[in-house]
Design an enzyme around this catalytic site. Structure first.
Site, mmCIF file in Angstrom:
data_model
loop_
_atom_site.group_PDB
_atom_site.id
_atom_site.type_symbol
_atom_site.label_atom_id
_atom_site.label_comp_id
_atom_site.label_asym_id
_atom_site.label_seq_id
_atom_site.Cartn_x
_atom_site.Cartn_y
_atom_site.Cartn_z
ATOM 1 N N ARG A 20 0.831 -1.214 0.000
ATOM 2 C CA ARG A 20 0.000 0.000 0.000
ATOM 3 C C ARG A 20 0.861 1.258 0.000
ATOM 4 N NH1 ARG A 20 -3.642 -0.526 5.004
ATOM 5 N NH2 ARG A 20 -1.708 -1.433 5.746
ATOM 6 N N ASN A 38 -6.153 -2.723 1.926
ATOM 7 C CA ASN A 38 -6.139 -4.175 2.034
ATOM 8 C C ASN A 38 -7.563 -4.687 2.130
ATOM 9 O OD1 ASN A 38 -3.340 -4.401 2.067
ATOM 10 N ND2 ASN A 38 -3.198 -4.484 4.294
#
Length: 91
Positions: A20, A38
């Site tokens: 990320r 996520n």
């Protein structure tokens, strides 16, 4: 060049490897807007928009991911522009 918005699900070893944060950094480098998060099923979801060539560059990058990731699948679809400003990591 026209702006486009893309939505992707990225599978493989993509959680717990800095995916990320690396995606946010790459999106910032490419001057794209959007978000990354996520998912409970182990995938990462990404929505981003910007100039078409830059947006497609992030799509290609997602197929590789950061150094410690092992990307096995990327599903991408175009969607209507969302009017997103900035790029954030969602929790």
């Amino acid at each position: 060049m026209a702006r486009i918005c893309l939505h992707a699900y990225v599978g493989g070893r993509v959680q717990g490897v800095g995916f990320r944060q690396a995606t946010r950094e790459e999106a910032d480098r490419l001057e794209l807007d959007g978000w990354v998060r996520n998912l409970d099923d182990g995938r990462v979801e990404v929505v981003w928009e910007g100039e078409e060539d830059r947006a497609k560059a992030l799509e290609r990058w997602l197929g590789r991911g950061p150094r410690h990731a092992e990307v096995s699948a990327v599903e991408v679809e175009q969607m209507p522009l969302q009017g997103i400003a900035g790029f954030v990591v969602r929790r």
